[in-house]
Design a protein around this motif. Structure first.
Motif, PDB file in Angstrom:
ATOM      1  N   ILE A 282       0.831  -1.204   0.000  1.00 15.94           N
ATOM      2  CA  ILE A 282       0.000   0.000   0.000  1.00 15.94           C
ATOM      3  C   ILE A 282       0.864   1.252   0.000  1.00 15.94           C
ATOM      4  CG2 ILE A 282      -1.597   1.340   1.436  1.00 15.94           C
ATOM      5  CD1 ILE A 282      -2.941  -1.179   2.226  1.00 15.94           C
ATOM      6  N   GLN A 294      -9.909   3.530   2.480  1.00 19.15           N
ATOM      7  CA  GLN A 294     -11.017   2.648   2.129  1.00 19.15           C
ATOM      8  C   GLN A 294     -10.998   1.394   2.995  1.00 19.15           C
ATOM      9  OE1 GLN A 294     -13.326   3.791  -0.119  1.00 19.15           O
ATOM     10  NE2 GLN A 294     -14.466   2.119   0.825  1.00 19.15           N
ATOM     11  N   MET A 295      -9.783   0.844   3.225  1.00 22.15           N
ATOM     12  CA  MET A 295      -9.678  -0.354   4.059  1.00 22.15           C
ATOM     13  C   MET A 295     -10.140  -0.070   5.478  1.00 22.15           C
ATOM     14  SD  MET A 295      -6.035  -1.861   2.824  1.00 22.15           S
ATOM     15  CE  MET A 295      -5.931  -3.115   4.102  1.00 22.15           C
ATOM     16  N   ASP A 298     -13.807   0.136   5.534  1.00 21.60           N
ATOM     17  CA  ASP A 298     -14.429  -1.174   5.337  1.00 21.60           C
ATOM     18  C   ASP A 298     -14.194  -2.124   6.510  1.00 21.60           C
ATOM     19  OD1 ASP A 298     -15.268  -0.259   2.932  1.00 21.60           O
ATOM     20  OD2 ASP A 298     -13.744  -1.290   1.741  1.00 21.60           O
ATOM     21  N   GLU A 300     -11.284  -3.322   7.448  1.00 25.78           N
ATOM     22  CA  GLU A 300     -10.250  -4.317   7.132  1.00 25.78           C
ATOM     23  C   GLU A 300      -8.898  -3.907   7.683  1.00 25.78           C
ATOM     24  OE1 GLU A 300     -10.288  -4.549   2.908  1.00 25.78           O
ATOM     25  OE2 GLU A 300     -12.371  -5.217   2.831  1.00 25.78           O
TER      26      GLU A 300
ATOM     27  N   ARG B 161      -5.027  -4.139  -7.473  1.00 26.40           N
ATOM     28  CA  ARG B 161      -4.793  -5.302  -6.621  1.00 26.40           C
ATOM     29  C   ARG B 161      -6.094  -5.760  -5.975  1.00 26.40           C
ATOM     30  NH1 ARG B 161      -1.700  -5.973  -1.123  1.00 26.40           N
ATOM     31  NH2 ARG B 161      -1.926  -3.734  -0.945  1.00 26.40           N
ATOM     32  N   ARG B 162      -6.843  -4.784  -5.484  1.00 22.96           N
ATOM     33  CA  ARG B 162      -8.105  -5.113  -4.834  1.00 22.96           C
ATOM     34  C   ARG B 162      -9.213  -4.963  -5.857  1.00 22.96           C
ATOM     35  NH1 ARG B 162      -8.351  -4.005   0.654  1.00 22.96           N
ATOM     36  NH2 ARG B 162     -10.098  -2.605   0.425  1.00 22.96           N
ATOM     37  N   LEU B 179       2.691  -3.117  -9.013  1.00 20.29           N
ATOM     38  CA  LEU B 179       3.817  -3.059  -8.087  1.00 20.29           C
ATOM     39  C   LEU B 179       4.810  -4.176  -8.353  1.00 20.29           C
ATOM     40  CD1 LEU B 179       1.910  -2.290  -4.780  1.00 20.29           C
ATOM     41  CD2 LEU B 179       2.998  -0.722  -6.357  1.00 20.29           C
TER      42      LEU B 179
END
Lengths: 475, 316
Positions: A282, A294-295, A298, A300, B161-162, B179
């Protein structure tokens, strides 16, 4: 052949002439000091432009909504009563701060740009040195010093938009950094709801507990170059403060000191090893910060170290860019601990970093008086009350804060618990370059370098940047 | 062309000046305008070139000699630093890495990727039915004409990725293509993005190959490879060179991958255009950026002159 030579000659002559012209011209561009404050003071038809890194429905949406739906109509109506026909435009932006900064720097350099410009307080020094902005009283004259609002803004807050003892803009407010955490995930991992770590080890222990949960990333601490200043401000600097060091003290920049290496070591604890506590990818993504938002929204991501911007503008259920409907129930916050109790700056147990944004007048404005009037109007108590109706934030005005923050537990926490222990970035023109060097050092850790290697290359980078303009210390 | 000139030249044969005059005609006043009027005709074009090309280049050279910055003291009063910026750039490992990345990017995405794919499409189209051909051509052209920012958005969604499309298709949940394979990603992106030009150019080039030569090749039983080698390639060699020249220069200067990877992760897709953008505008070192830009212009000129020389040699 002869023809070519002759043409070549005239082209060269022409070039020389253009070159001289351009050289003369460039001196006038972006001239500092402002023009005549009374220019167009009696105009009855006025056009003003406001710009900021805010856009309705996107970044800092609540601020953009406030400008378009309250400031502009109210100000226009107010001026109409005085018989002045004012057109106010809001130029929206919704990009990374670095890109916004480049844009307004280029605007100002070419002698253009909006009349009222929202900037990060940390840019005041470099913009002032470049002659892009001028002290408010040079632009708009005596009216500035006569404003009664100054009394309501504490000296320390005014500092955010000052340079060399002169006020360049009106601060918009300040912020603080904390650890935001997801209480539901904490409960699943057997951690308390009123969690407050007192050392880095306790923070990492909590992350290890969260690691047991499926599909949950324990924590993110901003790192890498893609996140720009957010890496330095939300990640490196608060943790450096937790080792008792500041990035600049008494004119000396901190090189590969013990604290810098320890801070990088903390990054290595989070992102290194076979089972990292944070997701290093990330930190390398171009849009990694948005991904982390966003994670977190959510559910997460267990912990995210961020400014109260996260609470106000990102996971805000109404206007956030990653709205979290159950924000008020699920999200907890804790102060950032020093490495161990008492190890922080000034012997503190907890640390934070604060910045401030504000608005400046463009010295190139055609209507300095009217622009100042608008800026003053945007900083009136009524204006802040209207803004806070959208969402709470810490304003620069004591009179407004007294009422406004009572309704928001997070922001009163920042005001009461975090601001007293916070630190600020040095307001020096070199800082942005040093910040990039720090981002690169954290990026090196994320891609697997050891803290010592990263600290050493940071040191040499820093020496290049500082050069003869200051000194570097490793104490 | 030469006939009228000989007519006006009524001087008796054997005069000593005649051969000299001829050579002068060949490389001089072919249009018969006279120098003054010829210069007047060329002047507007020269003026435009001077204003928009030569002057900026010289200005860039000058800026590259200063420590001019976007903000701070060096923005108000840039100082002359001599050749420091140029030397720093050439000694900077980041610049050399960026240059190598750019060369790899140009070679794989333009010279190899776009040329070969463009030619293959053009070659395959010759036998396709008009309807299918139009459909495929339109699709390839779309990739070329859609604005870069829209395309970038599509590619980010594809490679994310997501919840990325590619991961969903391949069942490779969680693979961060941008990446883990950043260069490969932008190379494939650029092939996809730019193939249309090569395809169009080769389509018209192939149309110009005399059908009789194809027939002859067929009659003498030549296979596809032999036909390509002995019939097609000799006929379109000029087009190949022109195409390679153009796409090399375009790809060398391209900036669109920035919209997808922003030069990351850790500078691994920082091709020259992106590198200069970072140095000059994000970090604010305009002087250094100017020096880098001039180096980039020089590389472009070298590449262009090599190709142009090849093209000229072929003609003579």
């Amino acid at each position: 052949m002869k023809l070519n030579t002759r043409l070549g000659g005239s082209v060269a002559g022409l070039l020389a002439a253009t070159l001289v012209l351009a050289a003369c011209g460039s001196d006038d561009d972006g001239g500092s000091g402002g023009g005549d404050p009374s220019q167009n003071a009696d105009a009855t038809e006025v056009t003003l432009t406001i710009t900021d890194n805010a856009i309705v429905g996107g970044k800092n949406s609540e601020g953009a909504t406030w400008v378009t739906e309250w400031v502009i109509p109210e100000f226009t109506a107010m001026q109409e009563e005085k018989g002045v026909d004012v057109t106010v435009e809001f130029e929206e932006n919704g990009v990374d701060d670095e890109e916004y900064k480049t844009k307004i720097a280029l605007d100002l350099q070419s002698g253009e740009g909006a009349d009222i410009i929202g900037i990060d307080g940390i840019w005041t020094g470099e913009f002032a040195e470049a002659g892009y902005i001028a002290p408010l009283s040079d632009v708009a004259g005596d009216a500035v010093d006569e404003w009664d609002g100054w009394e309501q803004i504490p000296e320390s807050v005014q500092q955010a938009m000052s340079f060399g003892g002169e006020k360049y803009g009106i601060p918009l407010g300040t912020d603080g950094r904390v650890i935001f955490f997801n209480k539901e995930l904490f409960a699943q991992a057997g951690l308390p709801e009123d969690w407050q770590p007192t050392s880095w080890d306790e923070l990492l222990d909590a992350a290890r507990a969260l690691q047991q949960l499926d599909g949950v990333t324990p924590m993110q601490i901003n790192a890498g170059t893609a996140m720009g200043e957010a890496t330095t401000m939300q990640g490196f600097l608060p943790f450096l403060a937790g080792t008792g060091e500041l990035i600049e003290e008494d004119g000396a920049w901190r090189g590969a000191s013990a604290g810098v290496t320890e801070t990088l070591g903390f990054y290595a604890e989070v992102y290194g090893g076979d089972e990292p506590l944070g997701d290093p990818l990330i930190q390398q993504e171009a849009q990694g910060r948005d991904t982390s938002f966003q994670m977190f929204a959510d559910g997460e991501l267990g912990m995210l170290i961020e400014s109260d911007y996260l609470w106000r503008s990102v996971i805000n259920p109404e206007e956030g860019i990653a709205p979290m409907p159950n924000r008020d129930e699920v999200v907890g916050w804790a102060k950032i601990p020093a490495r161990e109790p008492g190890a922080g700056v000034n012997g503190q147990d907890f640390v934070s970093m604060s910045g401030g944004t504000g608005r400046v007048l463009n010295p190139n404005t055609e209507y300095p008086q009217q622009a100042w009037e608008l800026l003053q109007f945007m900083n009136s108590p009524e204006a802040y009350e209207a803004m806070l109706a959208g969402s709470a934030r810490i304003t620069p005005r004591d009179d407004v804060n007294a009422e406004a923050l009572a309704g928001d537990p997070m922001l009163s926490y920042i005001a009461e618990e975090v601001l007293p222990i916070t630190s600020y970035r040095p307001s020096l023109a070199l800082y942005p370059q040093v910040s990039v060097a720090l981002q690169e050092a954290t990026a090196a850790i994320v891609s697997g370098d050891s803290p010592e290697e990263a600290a050493a290359s940071y040191q040499s980078e820093l020496e290049d940047i500082v050069g003869d303009d200051g000194s570097v210390t490793t104490d | 062309m030469t006939a009228p000139l000989q007519q006006t030249d009524a001087a008796p044969a054997g005069q000593p000046e005649q051969p000299r005059r001829r050579t002068a005609v060949d490389d001089g006043d072919a249009a018969g305008l006279g120098r003054g009027r010829a210069a007047a005709f060329v002047a507007p074009a020269m003026l435009l070139i001077a204003v928009f090309l030569i002057f900026p280049a010289i200005w860039t050279l000058y800026l590259g000699l200063t420590n001019w910055r976007l903000t701070g003291l060096a923005a108000a009063e840039p100082e002359f630093v001599g050749a420091d910026n140029y030397l720093d750039a050439l000694n900077d490992p980041a610049f050399r890495t960026s240059l190598m990345l750019t060369l790899a990017f140009v070679f794989f995405s333009a010279v190899v990727g776009q040329s070969i794919l463009g030619f293959s499409l053009a070659w395959a189209f010759r036998r396709l039915r008009q309807g299918i051909r139009t459909v495929v051509e339109t699709v390839v052209l779309m990739a070329w004409i859609i604005p870069a920012s829209v395309i970038a958005f599509l590619w980010i969604a594809l490679l994310a990725r997501r919840d990325g499309t590619l991961n969903a298709l391949l069942g490779t949940e969680g693979t961060a293509w941008l990446l883990e394979y950043p260069m490969q990603s932008i190379i494939i992106f650029n092939i996809w993005n730019g193939t249309a030009f090569s395809m169009l150019l080769f389509s018209s080039a192939l149309a110009a190959v005399p059908p009789s030569q194809f027939e002859t090749a067929k009659m003498s039983g030549a296979g596809t490879l032999a036909t390509l080698r002995d019939v097609v390639f000799p006929n379109i060699r000029g087009h190949v060179l022109t195409n390679t020249l153009l796409i090399t220069l375009w790809t060398f200067n391209v900036f669109a991958p920035y919209l997808i990877t922003a030069g990351g992760p850790e500078g691994r897709t920082e091709i020259l255009g992106i590198y200069i953008y970072r140095v000059a505008l994000k970090e604010g070192a305009l002087g250094e950026g100017a020096a880098l830009s001039l180096i980039m212009i020089l590389i472009n000129l070298v590449v262009a002159s090599v190709y142009l020389r090849l093209l000229r040699e072929r003609k003579t």
